[in-house]
Every structure is written in C-alpha cells, then in structure tokens.
Design an enzyme around this catalytic site. Structure first.
Site, short mmCIF file in Angstrom:
data_model
loop_
_atom_site.label_atom_id
_atom_site.label_comp_id
_atom_site.label_asym_id
_atom_site.label_seq_id
_atom_site.Cartn_x
_atom_site.Cartn_y
_atom_site.Cartn_z
N ILE A 199 1.75 5.69 -3.16
CA ILE A 199 0.63 4.95 -2.58
C ILE A 199 0.81 3.51 -3.05
CG2 ILE A 199 -0.89 5.58 -4.52
CD1 ILE A 199 -3.26 5.41 -2.65
N SER A 200 0.74 2.57 -2.14
CA SER A 200 1.05 1.18 -2.46
C SER A 200 0.06 0.57 -3.43
CB SER A 200 1.10 0.33 -1.18
OG SER A 200 2.16 0.72 -0.36
N GLN A 201 0.52 -0.44 -4.14
CA GLN A 201 -0.32 -1.27 -5.00
C GLN A 201 -1.53 -1.77 -4.20
OE1 GLN A 201 1.88 -4.75 -5.89
NE2 GLN A 201 0.38 -5.64 -7.28
#
Length: 249
Positions: A98-100
């Site tokens: 899951i992206s930053q």
C-alpha cells in the site's frame, strides 16, 4: 415478586425492540461511519494529513478531507495497523504494498478528478486508493490481477462502507473496455511503457496518472493528458512502485 419480574423482562424487551428500530431507521452506513470517526488511530490520522500531506504542498481540500475520513488502518494487515499512518508504504502480501500516504494524496490530486467522474484504477491492492476516490464522490472501476488481493479488497471496501466501488479480477493492461471511456485513469503499479489500450479507453481531455519504468531502476511518475491527436506527457517526480504484471500464478 413474580409480577415485578415479568415487568422487568417486558421493559427489557421493549428497550431492545426500541434500539433495534433505532438502528434500522439509520442510514445504511451511519453506524459504521460513527465508529470510524472515533477509531483508536484518530490522532495519528490527523497528524498524517497535517504533517505528511498538507505540509508537503497538497492543496486540494477534497483530497485532504478524504484522507481524513478513510480509515487507512482498515486496509493493511492486522499486525501492521499501528504503522498505518506512518510516512511509509506497507506490505499487504503477495509482494505488493500500500503506497505511502503522501504518494496516494499526490497522485489523487494530480488526477484532478471530481465528484461524478468515472475513473478506472489499475491495481486495486488492498482497496485504499479506491476508497479515497469513492469518498470523493467518484464512480470507481478498479482491476486487480492477484485473486487473493482482489478478494481482500472487496472485504475491506465492504466493511468500511464503500459499496459503490466496482471491482474486477483481471489483466490491468487490457483495462475495462466495456465501461470505457473514462474521465481519468490511475495506475498504482509500474509498466515499462504507457499501455496503449488504456490510452484508448481514456476520454479526449482525460488524465492518466501512472509510474513508468523498469523494476530495477527509479521510475518516473507521469501525467498523461489525451488530446484529439496523441497525448501530452509530463514527468512529475521520481518514484518506486512494484511492477505492473500481465499474469499471476
């Protein structure tokens, strides 16, 4: 004493019936949203928006409001929930992440989509980006190629009340031609080149946001705007994403 016992039981039943009626009369997502607003990570979520997103230049109130409302901890594995609002990507299984938070906000703002727009997402992952878009009032169509993640995303979206997201298991390179054209397309994994099939499914004047580049090197986040003749590309910033794959075994 027996009469008094009956009265106590009767009153208790009335109270339970009244509470049941109260919940039945609430809007479908009211009970859940109330629990979201009071979740145990509320302070961390607010700090995330304030220190990681607004402080770095994200100006769209629609985006920051969505980042405040969507419970990010519900979209990561249980054992990493305490890190959900940290300034970092997190693993979600199957070699995916899951992206930053800042990258999610940056890409969403750059997409420039508004309520009522029809947006295609490639790479559902755990469902967090789709939930952010749905919270903004966007009609979301999202494709995931990994079956286990597709199922996880469906569960995450359902239990957080985002039942208006259209999900599909399949090859993101092929897009969703039956629902094209789209006002915007967002890709959360990196192809080595811009997929032509997705350009064709974008409306003229529409925007695509995606990372582009090989796995072994730093990729570039691109903004692609479709014109009546060809596309216009803008390089936004260096990024590092998992590769966009064509098949999964």
């Amino acid at each position: 004493m027996q009469k008094r016992s009956y009265n106590i039981i009767f009153n208790a039943c009335l109270k339970k019936a009244g509470m049941l009626l109260f919940f039945l009369l609430l809007p479908a997502n009211s009970v859940f949203m109330q629990s979201n607003e009071n979740h145990p990570y509320q302070e961390q979520q607010e700090a995330m928006v304030r220190n990681q997103i607004i402080a770095r230049g994200i100006k769209s109130k629609t985006v920051t409001d969505a980042m405040r409302k969507v419970p990010r901890h519900m979209f990561v594995p249980y054992n990493t929930r305490t890190f959900a609002y940290n300034d970092q990507p997190l693993p979600i299984g199957h070699n995916q992440t899951i992206s930053q938070p800042y990258i999610v906000a940056y890409m969403t703002e750059a997409l420039d989509a508004k309520a009522g727009d029809k947006v295609l997402e490639i790479g559902t992952g755990s469902g967090y980006q789709a939930a952010i878009l749905a919270e903004m009032g966007i009609e979301v169509y999202t494709i995931e190629i990994i079956p286990e993640l597709a199922e996880t995303a469906k569960r995450n979206l359902k239990r957080t009340g985002y039942n208006n997201v259209n999900t599909r298991l399949g090859d993101g390179y092929a897009g969703w031609p039956d629902e094209a054209p789209f006002d915007a397309i967002i890709i959360t994994a990196a192809p080595e080149t811009i997929p032509q099939a997705l350009v064709e499914q974008l409306k003229t004047g529409g925007t695509m946001i995606l990372p582009v580049g090989p796995r072994e090197s730093t990729q570039s986040l691109k903004k692609v705007v479709k014109r009546s003749k060809g596309i216009r590309q803008t390089t936004l910033l260096p990024v590092r994403f998992v590769p966009m794959i064509r098949s999964y075994n």
